[in-house]
Design an enzyme around this catalytic site. Structure first.
Site, PDB file in Angstrom:
ATOM      1  N   THR A 120       0.871  -1.184   0.000  1.00  0.00           N
ATOM      2  CA  THR A 120       0.000   0.000   0.000  1.00  0.00           C
ATOM      3  C   THR A 120       0.904   1.229   0.000  1.00  0.00           C
ATOM      4  OG1 THR A 120      -1.624  -1.239   1.257  1.00  0.00           O
ATOM      5  CG2 THR A 120      -1.882   1.161   1.213  1.00  0.00           C
ATOM      6  N   GLU A 152      -3.854  -5.428  -1.684  1.00  0.00           N
ATOM      7  CA  GLU A 152      -4.356  -6.608  -0.966  1.00  0.00           C
ATOM      8  C   GLU A 152      -5.429  -6.175   0.024  1.00  0.00           C
ATOM      9  OE1 GLU A 152      -3.524  -7.266   2.489  1.00  0.00           O
ATOM     10  OE2 GLU A 152      -2.594  -5.304   2.676  1.00  0.00           O
ATOM     11  N   GLU A 156      -5.007  -9.647   8.987  1.00  0.00           N
ATOM     12  CA  GLU A 156      -4.164 -10.496   9.812  1.00  0.00           C
ATOM     13  C   GLU A 156      -5.061 -11.436  10.611  1.00  0.00           C
ATOM     14  OE1 GLU A 156      -1.094  -8.506  12.084  1.00  0.00           O
ATOM     15  OE2 GLU A 156      -0.753  -7.145  10.412  1.00  0.00           O
ATOM     16  N   LYS A 208      -8.245   0.940  -2.286  1.00  0.00           N
ATOM     17  CA  LYS A 208      -7.583   0.284  -1.143  1.00  0.00           C
ATOM     18  C   LYS A 208      -7.679   1.172   0.103  1.00  0.00           C
ATOM     19  CE  LYS A 208      -4.797  -1.735   1.625  1.00  0.00           C
ATOM     20  NZ  LYS A 208      -4.998  -3.015   2.237  1.00  0.00           N
ATOM     21  N   ASN A 212     -10.171   0.890   3.774  1.00  0.00           N
ATOM     22  CA  ASN A 212      -9.706   0.966   5.168  1.00  0.00           C
ATOM     23  C   ASN A 212     -10.254   2.202   5.882  1.00  0.00           C
ATOM     24  OD1 ASN A 212      -8.414  -1.450   5.100  1.00  0.00           O
ATOM     25  ND2 ASN A 212      -6.342  -0.636   4.989  1.00  0.00           N
ATOM     26  N   LEU A 254     -18.805  -3.155  13.465  1.00  0.00           N
ATOM     27  CA  LEU A 254     -19.407  -2.101  14.291  1.00  0.00           C
ATOM     28  C   LEU A 254     -19.285  -2.479  15.761  1.00  0.00           C
ATOM     29  CD1 LEU A 254     -22.587  -1.336  12.140  1.00  0.00           C
ATOM     30  CD2 LEU A 254     -20.719   0.258  12.601  1.00  0.00           C
ATOM     31  N   ALA A 256     -17.977  -1.951  19.298  1.00  0.00           N
ATOM     32  CA  ALA A 256     -17.404  -0.829  20.054  1.00  0.00           C
ATOM     33  C   ALA A 256     -16.349  -1.332  21.026  1.00  0.00           C
ATOM     34  CB  ALA A 256     -18.524  -0.128  20.817  1.00  0.00           C
ATOM     35  N   CYS A 264      -2.348  -1.021   9.635  1.00  0.00           N
ATOM     36  CA  CYS A 264      -3.024  -0.434   8.464  1.00  0.00           C
ATOM     37  C   CYS A 264      -3.985   0.695   8.826  1.00  0.00           C
ATOM     38  CB  CYS A 264      -3.761  -1.523   7.711  1.00  0.00           C
ATOM     39  SG  CYS A 264      -2.675  -2.891   7.298  1.00  0.00           S
ATOM     40  N   ARG A 331       1.910  -3.712  16.295  1.00  0.00           N
ATOM     41  CA  ARG A 331       2.000  -2.390  15.671  1.00  0.00           C
ATOM     42  C   ARG A 331       0.729  -1.567  15.947  1.00  0.00           C
ATOM     43  NH1 ARG A 331       3.781  -4.085   9.741  1.00  0.00           N
ATOM     44  NH2 ARG A 331       2.475  -5.861  10.299  1.00  0.00           N
TER      45      ARG A 331
END
Ligand code: UGA
Length: 471
Positions: A120, A152, A156, A208, A212, A254, A256, A264, A331
């Site tokens: 990306t 892509e 994960e 892409k 996200n 959704l 919470a 990402c 991360r």
């Protein structure tokens, strides 16, 4: 077909192993010595379910091999995928690595081959990509090649399955002078039944990023709605259920809680806002998505603080460190910020995660974080238990047994994943995001949290009758 994949991180290795599973002849190129050594001995250097088995299988049948040398494999491949990192340690875009990688491989790609950017990348870089690759070919005295994008959409934890059975394949055309780039990628994906969408390179990268950004927006939306549920004494899951039957809305993504982490979503939201601003363009919705997401971590810490009447000197058990279950990835994991904030406020934070690598890395990244090797050890003598990652083993913890080892029976559920009734039955106060604050009937009204709205306690109108199951 013969395929080379440059970079064997999460994206590259899944692409290599998945391509081998489809019968392609794949060479995975990896420059990082430790990682290459691990791969050569059949070991996947990070946790991704079923990836190890797939790698083993195809190392065994010879369809997959690994090397540090790109030139030989690239010059024999129809497709060279580039899947190197594009984000630096400060979570900013970093395109020097991919530029250097392209400079190394592009001169060796056959004239009828294609380079496919799978990483990306920032839109500005995609705008420059065709001219950059053309220049590399010209300088090498070679004909232009097809320059393609193939973003892509794997997650994960389910990356292998997502790769092998995608919901769509997006092909971006940056430059395809002989019009063979699309055909090569169609051949690569021949076994996929999902729609194959051929877009311009800029449309592909924005599809892409857009995907996200939308997913991140859904989560921040759910978190803002959950805060309203706490305000009015409502149940977020029931509210979502009441919305989700409308096919225009749907109910997925959704949930919470403490918000999104990972390599990402957080980075792409922040960088989209920042890069657009650098071009003088405002993105107030995405800025709010980012803001709400970070605020969830602070709200979580404030609530813990309020639940134990000040965390200084208290023992907080953190269950989970990874940014989500079924990965060992830390991360941008909310756990790291949450642990640091609690420690800064004087708490003693004891964490456990089922992934040994995550435990080791978290300990290295968060000063004074205590890491233990079982959930039971983490919760023993705890003043409050904070669920950070909804690993299945935490969801099914024996709460009645845990009740006898904690110092105070208080659980805060950062992922709305636990069963409030089971916790109440074991005598725990239960706090969450949008499920109300539930306390065992015998305990009465708990202390107000730091940020309870005026006229409420723990987000519940003052004067309300408390009983098990009321909220
Ligand atoms: C994300 C996207 O979901 C993938 O489609 C995309 O391919 C990938 O980024 C990428 O760009 O490579 P990933 O980072 O693996 O995948 O993780 P997600 O499953 O999206 O979860 C991100 C975070 O959101 C996690 O911290 C998770 O706990 C949180 N989340 C997710 C919520 O807080 N609520 C939800 O309802 C769903």
């Amino acid at each position: 077909m013969k395929v080379t994949v440059i970079g064997q991180g999460y994206v590259g290795l899944v692409t290599s192993a998945g391509a081998a599973a489809w019968g392609h002849e794949v060479v995975g190129v990896e420059r990082q010595e430790d990682r290459l050594r691990a791969l050569l001995s059949g070991h996947v250097p990070f946790h991704e379910p079923s990836l190890g088995e797939l790698v083993d299988l195809h190392l065994g049948d010879g369809r997959l091999r690994f090397t540090a040398d790109s030139q030989g494999p690239v010059s024999a491949s129809s497709l060279t995928f580039v899947a190197v990192g594009t984000v630096n340690a400060d979570q900013e875009w970093e395109t020097n690595t991919i530029r250097a990688c392209l400079a190394e491989v592009v001169p060796h790609i056959p004239d009828d081959g294609a380079v496919v950017v799978r990483s990306t990348c920032p839109p500005d870089f995609i705008g420059q990509l065709p001219a950059y690759v053309d220049g590399l070919r010209r300088d090498a005295g070679r004909e232009p090649i097809a320059v393609m994008l193939n973003p892509e959409f794997t997650k994960e934890g389910t990356a292998v399955q997502d790769f092998l059975t995608p919901d769509r394949v997006v092909i971006g055309v940056a430059s395809d002078p002989k019009e063979h780039g699309v055909a090569l990628l169609r051949e690569f994906y021949a076994q996929v039944e999902a729609p194959v969408l051929v877009l311009s390179a800029m449309d592909a990268i924005l599809a892409k990023l857009g995907a996200n950004l939308f997913l991140a927006t859904k989560i921040s939306f759910a978190n803002e709605l959950a805060a309203l549920c706490d305000l009015y004494g409502s149940q977020i899951e029931r509210v979502i259920e009441g919305m989700a039957h409308d096919p225009r809305i749907g109910g997925s993504f959704l949930r919470a809680g403490i918000g999104f982490g990972g390599s990402c979503l957080p980075h792409q939201v922040t960088m989209t806002v920042r890069e657009a601003a650098a071009r003088g363009h405002e993105t107030p919705l995405f800025a709010a998505v980012d803001d709400i997401n970070l605020r969830q971590r602070l709200t979580f810490v404030d609530r813990i603080d309020a639940l134990v009447d000040g965390v200084a000197g208290r023992r907080v058990a953190l269950l989970g460190l990874t940014f989500k279950p079924h990965t060992d990835d830390l991360r941008a994991a909310p756990s790291l910020d949450i642990a640091s904030m609690l420690i800064d406020r004087g708490a003693s934070v004891v964490a456990f995660d089922p992934m040994e690598t995550a435990r080791r890395n978290a300990k290295a990244q968060v000063r004074r974080l205590i890491v233990v090797s079982s959930a039971l050890e983490a919760v023993t003598d705890a003043d409050v238990i904070a669920l950070v990652t909804e690993w299945p083993e935490f969801v099914t913890l024996p709460w009645a047994q845990i009740a006898s080892v904690v110092r105070q029976r208080i659980v805060i559920d950062g992922r709305n994943a636990l069963d409030p009734d089971a916790l109440l039955e074991a005598g725990f106060v239960y706090s969450s995001f949008g499920r109300g604050h539930r306390i065992p009937a015998e305990l009465g009204v708990p202390a107000a949290p730091a940020r309870a709205p005026e006229g409420t306690r723990m987000g519940i109108p003052i004067g309300a009758e408390f009983a098990v199951g009321d909220f």
